[in-house]
Motif scaffolding. Structure first.
Motif, short mmCIF file in Angstrom:
data_model
loop_
_atom_site.label_atom_id
_atom_site.label_comp_id
_atom_site.label_asym_id
_atom_site.label_seq_id
_atom_site.Cartn_x
_atom_site.Cartn_y
_atom_site.Cartn_z
N THR A 1 1.19 3.93 1.76
CA THR A 1 1.75 4.31 3.05
C THR A 1 2.39 5.70 3.02
OG1 THR A 1 2.36 1.97 3.14
CG2 THR A 1 3.00 3.30 5.00
N LEU A 2 1.61 6.67 2.60
CA LEU A 2 2.09 8.05 2.61
C LEU A 2 1.60 8.76 3.87
CD1 LEU A 2 1.34 8.97 -1.12
CD2 LEU A 2 3.41 7.99 -0.13
N SER B 1 -4.30 10.22 -7.57
CA SER B 1 -4.94 8.99 -8.00
C SER B 1 -4.17 7.81 -7.41
CB SER B 1 -4.94 8.90 -9.52
OG SER B 1 -3.67 8.50 -9.97
N GLY B 2 -4.79 6.63 -7.45
CA GLY B 2 -4.18 5.44 -6.87
C GLY B 2 -2.77 5.19 -7.41
N GLY B 3 -2.63 5.26 -8.73
CA GLY B 3 -1.33 5.01 -9.32
C GLY B 3 -0.31 6.08 -8.94
N GLN B 4 -0.78 7.30 -8.84
CA GLN B 4 0.14 8.38 -8.45
C GLN B 4 0.68 8.17 -7.05
OE1 GLN B 4 -2.56 11.61 -9.27
NE2 GLN B 4 -1.73 12.01 -11.30
N LYS B 5 -0.19 7.71 -6.16
CA LYS B 5 0.26 7.45 -4.79
C LYS B 5 1.36 6.39 -4.77
CE LYS B 5 -4.18 8.02 -2.91
NZ LYS B 5 -5.29 7.46 -2.15
N ARG C 1 3.37 5.69 -7.07
CA ARG C 1 4.60 6.22 -7.65
C ARG C 1 5.34 7.10 -6.65
NH1 ARG C 1 2.87 8.92 -12.97
NH2 ARG C 1 0.72 8.63 -12.28
N GLY D 1 1.60 -2.63 -9.61
CA GLY D 1 0.28 -3.25 -9.80
C GLY D 1 -0.77 -2.26 -10.24
N ALA D 2 -0.66 -1.00 -9.79
CA ALA D 2 -1.71 -0.04 -10.09
C ALA D 2 -1.34 0.85 -11.28
CB ALA D 2 -1.99 0.82 -8.85
N LEU D 3 -0.34 0.44 -12.05
CA LEU D 3 0.11 1.31 -13.14
C LEU D 3 -0.24 0.73 -14.51
CD1 LEU D 3 3.57 2.34 -11.71
CD2 LEU D 3 1.37 3.53 -11.55
N GLU E 1 0.85 -1.18 0.00
CA GLU E 1 0.00 0.00 0.00
C GLU E 1 0.89 1.24 0.00
OE1 GLU E 1 -2.63 -0.79 3.31
OE2 GLU E 1 -3.31 -2.56 2.20
N THR F 1 3.65 3.00 -18.41
CA THR F 1 4.37 3.50 -17.25
C THR F 1 5.16 2.35 -16.61
OG1 THR F 1 2.46 4.93 -16.90
CG2 THR F 1 4.09 4.87 -15.16
N ARG G 1 9.99 7.58 -3.13
CA ARG G 1 10.55 7.70 -1.79
C ARG G 1 11.64 6.64 -1.55
NH1 ARG G 1 6.13 7.16 2.65
NH2 ARG G 1 6.09 5.04 1.82
N ALA G 2 11.36 5.40 -1.95
CA ALA G 2 12.32 4.33 -1.73
C ALA G 2 13.56 4.52 -2.60
CB ALA G 2 11.67 2.98 -2.01
#
Ligand SMILES: Nc1ncnc2c1ncn2[C@@H]1O[C@H](COP(=O)(O)OP(=O)(O)OP(=O)(O)O)[C@@H](O)[C@H]1O
Ligand SMILES: Nc1ncnc2c1ncn2[C@@H]1O[C@H](COP(=O)(O)OP(=O)(O)OP(=O)(O)O)[C@@H](O)[C@H]1O
Ligand SMILES: [Mg+2]
Ligand SMILES: [Mg+2]
Lengths: 302, 263, 254, 263, 254
Positions: free
Chosen positions: C86-87, C136-140, C142, C163-165, C84, C169, C147-148
């Motif tokens: 996790t922002l 959006s879900g995919g933006q989150k 990304r 998975g959400a892209l 997820e 992309t 971050r990682a």
């Protein structure tokens, strides 16, 4: 006939300052007058005057100063008999303190009910200033501070202070300063107008009760007060009663004092008190007159 | 948002309704009870008549309220940080905090007076005692309610205890913290008032609102008494307003409580 | 070359609380530089495996060393993209990306540089000051990936990051990932449900079976790095994808 | 969990530490102030000596505390539901709730006493007034903090207002609700005590703990006064214990505050 | 046949607050029974489109009718699988599945039957009494899917329901979905990033472009239903997948 039902609101829990009521009750003096009296013990916030003014109690015990102030605010009250010829509230001064007379209070801190009119009276009369801290029925600050000065009830606090291991405090009384307030019985104007006979009957029994309490055997009153207030001990009640007698609170300390004086109110003294309070700006000028404030109509004629 | 005039009209309307009720109740009161509930105009008159002594008293009480409140916020925040560390610490310390809250003022007041003296010091401490518990409980609950996934993220990156606390748990706890603050804001003036009439002092400039309240109450000056209460309430509104502004600044950008629908 | 393994599972068993055994007897060693994909049915324990490596969850049995240490001690070497996003909801995209580096004490200037590069990489330019709830879900996801990637870790744990892209992309990020790997030389554990992606990215594919989670088979992918669009079109690539898909099917039908 | 003996030892340890501090402070007090801080054994003795009147008072105060608390929970819950409906309603009603909370007891007490009579009724109402605000504020904040995604799910399925409230917002608000409850649990006994000494009545069976406290205080019976405070605290612990159990039952299965790490 | 459209977008424009235009001039009508897939780059407005249909977000411009009514009024006809699982954390799996039906006033017995069938379908037997926090990512999405499927709606909105699932489960659910469609005859809007999935499931594929979100092209998929494993292996299927992929690529490169 059916006995007439009547309620009395005390200003504090049952203690010897209510000896007259309890003795009269216990001895059956009220009943003999055809009255069925219910005594409601008071406490820290008994709201005696408000209850009497609103008819939630027929008769209440209060002090004349406060009653005058509330009468000025329009509460329909009338003072109709004395409980004590002088209000036993005064200043307790720790035995270790250098304060021996009123002028010595200059610059001190006094623990007292902030509204107490005696305080501005002292300031004015002796030209002194001092601090006031609110009092909460507690003698802790007094015990803990050798310099402490506290408002106290002549017939109760000194006993408790000694009992708690303190030294017997000095007592500076209001009457010595010329501040002559009564402890009084009040009723509402409405009740006074509607039930003059019953009030007269009540006072006859009440005065008889006091007289019997201070001159005779207090045991019946003490038993009743113990039942009403589990914190009473025999030692306390006896000591308190003795202070009442020694201080001539019920009978009066003036030259004409004596058992015939029990319950009496003097219009002249009321006039003095009113003008004292008016001069202190505590009582609005002309707001209360003696006839509005009090009546002697229900006291037995001499 | 879409009906901005409602934003003003509704609160105004309820206000008028309340005043109307007030007059109605007063009207319904039997003649000899009327003195208990002065009308707003009588209160207003009393406010003006006593404006000098009331404003002095308000100043004194405000001082006590502000200092007690700030002290409560700071101390409770620190305590909450400690309490949030573990269940064990909570079990060990909570009871004593509860005792602190449950000690009747009547027991504490004489001790305080002897210890720090009557007046501002005592008033501040009593205000503190009255405000701090809701703050501690809310802040602690906020600190321990952090989303477990975010905690794991921080654990994962070996955040120090300090970082986990201040970068994660504290911001996440803000909604709870502000809830506590909202309660404490209302308790602060009333706490200062209670402090004033249990351990205040007339030294210097003559006591605060609690002092005035006792005097007015015992003299049956009910209009003036209600004026005192009104001043206390206004003080509370000022506090609450400040808290609301802070809350808006801290939360409006991201917290769901400020975004019920999207648009 | 007997290089010491960077991650070594030894008979690892895991159950949550007193629940059923989730992972059972896992033996697996990863050499430095390995790109290991984990595929398997939903709920077979892939995320759990990564969480064990990250030291987020205690083992129930067996032993696990990461970079020669316990997982807890080795965590400074890790970056993890959770399943997820996790922002932190109270931080903007920019701050969310920087927060991992901030925790590692990277200076503000370096953080900003790394963040700008990562934002570019995940194609989120211009959204720096948005809050997570505006994405959006995919933006989150990304943002989480960015971050990682700013961390340049020794070990990278990726739990279905793509998975959400959308495919484009996804392919872009696949290639970027391999690019970065060339430079940073981390070891990766990569959970995905796309066999094609697993074959394209990794040198080893672990096919897991469920109930309890076990390693069913390991498939080596020997195509040379760098892999490119050409790899995707090659015959051996397609054959391997088919083979692994077949394995997966066999796992799920048991 | 892994160190169950700590779960008992640590709280016990802090307890002993507190008692030790107590004796130390008392020892440090000058001889003539010692009476202010009776030792635990003196308090225990006073507790036994006054057991009869204290148990009667405790019963009275408990009644007031329980009824006031329950009333506060019920009313505040209803109010919070109304307040959570919209920002506008909050803006319209909050100020009046604040006023209710900020009205000094000293103003309210005479009205109450004259209106519902001194004694249990008044005590219940004062307890209610003291408890309800933290409950309202917390529950409301909980109700408006619901995850927007879940709200949309419910909107999507055209949940009625009722369903959205009771199936979604209320359960989601439970962590906040219990925070408020935890505060109110501690305020209830103290509220009853305050109610008792501002509007209690010694008629009938002789008043509650507040009454006793004042009497003991005026009679300088400090051990008995502390015994009264101790009983109040115990009452508070019973309340708080009950709240903790309820909170555990309602939240432990799913809320992160009960699951800081997984295992 | 001039059947009235069940969903009709007419020059629909959408922006959030005072942000940029997210969706710009969408014209689209869906006939009853259509299975429409939406594909497009991350952030192009697919989720937003579904949210508009569901009446969860107000339009900024244009008009939209659903089942001849406003979206708000038509919501009783909808079921929506959000992009995120959106489970109630305080309910068990079983209760989470039943909650949607409960909101519609379905009786307890019928709920239990439907729930058992749905649990079977998404292969979550035995996890009925687990809480969401005890589930894996894919399991959560399956619970969310099961919840929607119990509803037998007129219109089904699916926002990447299978993104977190392995290929096998995904294919299984694809087939199940078509199966249920035969029986329940809903109209579906289906967001996916898998072109293959879109081709397999739908009769119409909408390819969207981003910044702002627009309909780039519509592709009709004329394979007959029911579609089976055989469809997946057929030549025209592969050609269409390639064509749509190409379209997607072209969209993203602009
Ligand atoms: N609540 C919001 N406030 C402001 N902007 C938003 C909000 N929700 C979405 N957006 C923006 O609208 C655009 C479209 O978002 P949407 O969620 O519809 O994309 P999507 O096509 O579903 O993408 P994905 O495939 O990543 O889920 C994005 O650029 C996003 O940042
Ligand atoms: N905190 C937890 N408590 C109890 N059980 C859990 C917990 N987390 C995961 N599980 C269970 O452990 C098993 C493995 O979960 P895990 O998340 O590792 O699966 P996964 O392979 O990542 O699946 P997916 O592909 O769906 O993400 C699942 O059956 C799940 O229900
Ligand atoms: Mg997973
Ligand atoms: Mg989306």
């Amino acid at each position: 006939a059916e006995p007439f039902k009547l309620t009395v609101q005390l200003d504090w829990v049952a203690e010897p300052e209510h000896g007259g009521f309890y003795q009269a009750q216990a001895r059956g003096y009220f009943a003999a007058e055809g009255l069925d009296v219910t005594i409601i013990p008071g406490g820290p916030n008994a709201f005696v005057l408000a209850k009497v003014a609103t008819g939630q109690a027929d008769i209440g015990q209060a002090d004349s100063t406060n009653t005058l102030l509330q009468q000025a605010e329009g509460l329909p009250l009338v003072q109709f008999a004395a409980v004590f010829q002088d209000d036993p509230s005064g200043l307790l001064v720790n035995a270790g303190s250098a304060v021996r007379s009123f002028p010595d209070l200059q610059g001190k801190t006094i623990i007292a009910r902030p509204e107490w009119a005696f305080l501005p009276f002292l300031k004015k009369k002796y030209g002194i200033t001092f601090n006031v801290m609110p009092q909460n029925f507690s003698v802790a600050a007094f015990l803990g501070n050798k310099e402490a000065i506290q408002q106290g009830y002549y017939i109760a606090e000194p006993y408790h202070i000694v009992a708690a291991g303190g030294k017997e405090p000095r007592f500076l009384s209001t009457w010595e300063a010329g501040f002559r307030a009564y402890a009084v019985l009040v009723t509402s104007r409405k009740f006074a107008n509607a039930h003059p006979t019953e009030l007269k009957a009540f006072l006859r029994a009440y005065i008889k009760g006091w007289r019997d309490y201070i001159e005779g055997d207090p045991a019946p009153a003490h038993a009743a007060m113990k039942a009403a207030n589990g914190n009473n001990t025999d030692a306390f009640m006896l000591a308190s009663r003795q202070l009442l007698i020694d201080g001539k609170l019920v009978t009066g300390r003036d030259a004409d004092g004596g058992p015939q004086n029990i319950g009496r109110l003097s219009p002249d003294r009321f006039a003095t008190q009113i003008s004292q309070l008016e001069e202190l700006d505590i009582l609005p000028k002309g707001k209360v007159t003696v006839p509005q404030a009090m009546t002697t109509a229900f006291l037995p004629v001499e | 948002m879409r009906r901005p005039f409602l934003n003003i009209l509704l609160p105004l309307g309820t206000g008028l309704l309340m005043v109307a009720c007030w007059y109605a109740v007063r009207h319904a009161l039997s003649e000899d009870l009327k003195f208990l509930l002065p009308t707003p105009d009588e209160i207003w008159a009393a406010l003006q008549a006593n404006s000098e002594s009331l404003s002095r008293a308000t100043l004194n009480t405000s001082k006590g309220a502000v200092l007690g409140f700030v002290l409560a916020v700071v101390v409770s925040f620190g305590l909450a940080l400690i309490l949030s560390l573990s269940h064990l610490i909570r079990a060990s310390l909570y009871p004593y905090l509860m005792i602190l809250q449950m000690m009747p003022i009547i027991v504490i007041a004489p001790i305080l007076v002897l210890w720090v003296g009557a007046g501002l010091n005592s008033v501040v401490i009593i205000t503190f005692l009255i405000c701090f518990f809701p703050l501690v409980v809310n802040t602690t609950q906020g600190l321990i309610s952090t989303d477990r996934n975010l905690v794991e993220l921080f654990r994962m990156y070996r955040a120090t205890r300090w970082q986990e606390t201040f970068w994660l748990r504290v911001p996440a706890a803000l909604p709870y913290f502000f809830t506590g603050l909202r309660i404490a804001a209302v308790l602060a003036p009333i706490g200062a008032l209670v402090g004033d009439y249990t351990a205040g002092s007339s030294a210097g400039d003559g006591g605060g609102l609690g002092f005035q309240a006792i005097i007015y109450s015992s003299q049956a000056k009910y209009s003036a008494l209600f004026a005192t209460a009104a001043v206390t309430c206004i003080l509370g509104f000022v506090f609450a307003g400040a808290v609301n502004i802070l809350s808006w600044l801290a939360l409006s950008k991201w917290h769901d409580s400020y975004h019920r629908t999207d648009n | 070359m007997p290089v010491p393994p960077i991650v070594a599972f030894n008979h690892v068993v895991k159950r949550y609380g007193d629940g059923p055994v989730v992972i059972d007897g896992i033996d697996l060693t990863a050499a430095p530089g390995d790109f290991i994909s984990l595929i398997g049915p939903s709920g077979c324990g892939k995320s759990t495996l990564l969480r064990l490596i990250a030291g987020l969850s205690p083992l129930t049995g067996g032993s696990l060393t990461v970079d020669g240490r316990t997982p807890e001690d080795a965590a400074a070497e890790l970056a993890f993209v959770f399943q997820e996003p996790t922002l932190l909801p109270w931080l903007t995209v920019a701050h969310n990306i920087e927060v991992a580096q901030q925790l590692r004490g990277v200076s503000a200037a370096d953080r900003a540089t790394a963040r700008r590069r990562a934002v570019e990489l995940v194609r989120l330019h211009g959204r720096d000051s948005a809050y997570p709830r505006q994405l959006s879900g995919g933006q989150k996801m990304r943002v989480s990936l960015a971050r990682a990637l700013t961390l340049e870790p020794k070990i990278l744990l990726l739990d279905e990051p793509f998975g959400a892209l959308d495919e484009m992309t996804r392919e872009h990020l696949n290639e970027e990932l391999l690019d970065i790997r060339e430079k940073q030389a981390w070891t990766a554990f990569f959970v995905t449900h796309s066999v094609a992606e697993a074959v394209f990215l990794s040198n080893r594919i672990i096919v897991m079976s469920a109930n309890p989670g076990r390693i069913h088979r390991e498939v080596r992918v020997d195509f040379p790095y760098p892999r490119t669009e050409a790899t995707r079109l090659s015959r051996p690539y397609h054959d391997l994808v088919a083979e692994v898909s077949g394995l997966l099917r066999s796992v799920e039908n048991t």
